[in-house]
Design an enzyme around this catalytic site. Structure first.
Site, PDB file in Angstrom:
ATOM      1  CG  ASN A  61      -1.899   1.110   1.256  1.00  0.00           C
ATOM      2  OD1 ASN A  61      -1.593   2.245   0.925  1.00  0.00           O
ATOM      3  ND2 ASN A  61      -3.126   0.811   1.657  1.00  0.00           N
ATOM      4  NE  ARG A 100       8.758  21.223   1.371  1.00  0.00           N
ATOM      5  CZ  ARG A 100      10.074  21.246   1.471  1.00  0.00           C
ATOM      6  NH1 ARG A 100      10.681  20.521   2.397  1.00  0.00           N
ATOM      7  NH2 ARG A 100      10.794  21.980   0.645  1.00  0.00           N
ATOM      8  CG  HIS A 105      -8.095   3.212   1.361  1.00  0.00           C
ATOM      9  ND1 HIS A 105      -8.421   2.294   2.333  1.00  0.00           N
ATOM     10  CD2 HIS A 105      -9.187   4.005   1.248  1.00  0.00           C
ATOM     11  CE1 HIS A 105      -9.648   2.530   2.787  1.00  0.00           C
ATOM     12  NE2 HIS A 105     -10.125   3.581   2.135  1.00  0.00           N
ATOM     13  NE  ARG A 118      -9.457   6.830   4.472  1.00  0.00           N
ATOM     14  CZ  ARG A 118      -8.512   5.897   4.630  1.00  0.00           C
ATOM     15  NH1 ARG A 118      -7.342   6.047   4.035  1.00  0.00           N
ATOM     16  NH2 ARG A 118      -8.731   4.825   5.371  1.00  0.00           N
ATOM     17  CD  GLU A 128      -7.019  -1.488   1.005  1.00  0.00           C
ATOM     18  OE1 GLU A 128      -6.508  -2.579   1.295  1.00  0.00           O
ATOM     19  OE2 GLU A 128      -6.902  -0.464   1.709  1.00  0.00           O
ATOM     20  CB  THR A 169      -6.054   4.311   9.304  1.00  0.00           C
ATOM     21  OG1 THR A 169      -5.711   3.164   8.519  1.00  0.00           O
ATOM     22  CG2 THR A 169      -6.203   3.906  10.761  1.00  0.00           C
ATOM     23  CG  HIS A 229      -5.330  -1.912   9.814  1.00  0.00           C
ATOM     24  ND1 HIS A 229      -5.782  -0.848   9.054  1.00  0.00           N
ATOM     25  CD2 HIS A 229      -5.066  -1.397  11.030  1.00  0.00           C
ATOM     26  CE1 HIS A 229      -5.813   0.240   9.787  1.00  0.00           C
ATOM     27  NE2 HIS A 229      -5.379  -0.059  10.992  1.00  0.00           N
ATOM     28  CG  ASP A 230      -1.882  -1.541  12.645  1.00  0.00           C
ATOM     29  OD1 ASP A 230      -1.455  -0.653  11.880  1.00  0.00           O
ATOM     30  OD2 ASP A 230      -2.688  -1.312  13.565  1.00  0.00           O
ATOM     31  N   GLY A 283       1.188  -1.402   4.234  1.00  0.00           N
ATOM     32  CA  GLY A 283       1.639  -0.079   3.847  1.00  0.00           C
ATOM     33  C   GLY A 283       2.427   0.635   4.915  1.00  0.00           C
ATOM     34  CG  HIS A 284       1.920   3.089   9.172  1.00  0.00           C
ATOM     35  ND1 HIS A 284       1.962   4.466   9.015  1.00  0.00           N
ATOM     36  CD2 HIS A 284       2.479   2.844  10.391  1.00  0.00           C
ATOM     37  CE1 HIS A 284       2.499   5.014  10.092  1.00  0.00           C
ATOM     38  NE2 HIS A 284       2.817   4.060  10.936  1.00  0.00           N
TER      39      HIS A 284
END
Length: 239
Positions: free
Chosen positions: A7, A18, A43, A45, A70, A100, A190-191, A213-214
Site C-alpha cells: 500500500n 510539501r 486507498h 479517500r 480499496e 485509517t 492492517h498493522d 503499507g504503513h
C-alpha cells in the site's frame, strides 16, 4: 506463497506534505514491483489527503503485477473503479474523515447494498474483496454478497501479538477456516509488520494476499525499500 501487495498511501502522504511531485507515487510503484512486490494497493479517500484521483489513473498503466484499489463504495468511487478496472477492488466501510480503516463490514446489515455493488464490479470482470473483522459468524453473510474474497482486518492481531500471539490469532484462524467452507479467498491487512507477519502467514489457512503499507514504508526508512520488500517476502515464504 502468499502474495505481498504494498500500500503506497504513505508515499502520497509524504508528497502532499510539501506539494509537488516528490516523492513520486508512480516511481514508488514501479520500484516496488522491481524489488519483488506482487501487487500495489491504494486507498483513495474523498478528501484526497494522500492518494488522489489523478494518482489512480496515473498508476493504472504502470502496475503490471496486481492493482488493488480499496475504499468505501460511494458512487464516485464505484464509477472510478469501473473506469480504471483494477484486478481487485476491496470494499472498506470507513468514514470519510477516518484517519485509517477501523472496522470491517456488517455483511448481514448491509447485505443488499454490498450485493448490488459487488455485482457491478463482477460484471466488469473485477475481483472483489470485503473488509471483515475476525468473526466466523460473519463469513456466511459475506458469502451471500457474492464476493470473491474477504480481507481480514488485522489490527487486533497486531495489537495483541506480543502479549499472547496464540490468542491474538485464534479468531482469525477460525474466520479463515470458515471462509474455506464457503470457497472464499482470504486476504489480510492492517498493522501487519516484519515482527508479526510470519506467525500470521504460517497459521492462517488459504491466505492468498497481504496488503501492507504503513509498517513497510516506515521500516524502509531504516532498511531501504528493496531490502524491506525482500524481508517481507522472506516472512511469507513457505520452506
Amino acid at each position: 506463497m502468499t502474495k505481498l501487495s504494498v500500500n503506497i498511501n504513505k508515499i502520497a502522504t509524504l508528497r502532499n506534505a510539501r506539494g509537488g511531485e516528490f516523492p513520486s507515487v508512480t516511481e514508488a510503484a514501479v520500484k516496488l514491483q522491481e524489488f519483488g512486490a506482487q501487487g500495489i494497493t491504494i486507498h483513495p479517500r474523498p478528501d484526497e489527503r494522500h492518494i488522489t484521483r489523478k494518482d489512480v489513473y496515473d498508476l493504472k498503466p504502470l502496475v503490471y503485477t496486481e492493482f488493488n484499489i480499496e475504499g468505501n463504495p460511494h458512487r464516485s468511487f464505484i464509477d472510478m473503479v469501473l473506469e480504471v478496472k483494477p484486478e481487485q477492488v476491496t470494499l472498506v466501510p470507513d468514514a470519510d474523515d477516518a484517519i485509517t480503516s477501523n472496522a470491517g463490514w456488517d455483511c448481514e446489515k448491509h447485505a443488499g447494498f454490498l450485493k448490488n455493488v459487488i455485482a457491478e464490479f463482477k460484471n466488469a470482470g473485477i475481483r472483489t474483496s470485503v473488509f471483515l473483522d475476525p468473526d466466523p459468524q460473519m463469513v456466511k453473510f459475506a458469502a451471500e454478497t457474492d464476493t470473491d474474497r474477504i480481507e481480514l482486518y488485522t489490527e487486533s492481531y497486531a495489537k495483541n501479538y506480543s502479549e499472547n500471539k496464540e490468542e491474538a490469532i485464534r479468531l482469525y484462524i477460525e474466520t479463515a477456516s470458515e471462509a474455506q467452507k464457503y470457497r472464499l479467498g482470504v486476504n489480510a491487512g492492517h498493522d501487519l509488520s516484519l515482527e508479526n507477519l510470519k506467525y500470521f502467514a504460517d497459521n492462517i489457512p488459504n491466505l492468498l494476499e497481504v496488503s501492507i503499507g504503513h509498517a513497510l514504508i516506515s521500516e524502509a526508512l531504516y532498511m531501504g525499500m528493496e531490502n524491506t520488500v525482500q524481508a517481507y517476502l522472506k516472512r511469507l515464504a513457505k520452506w
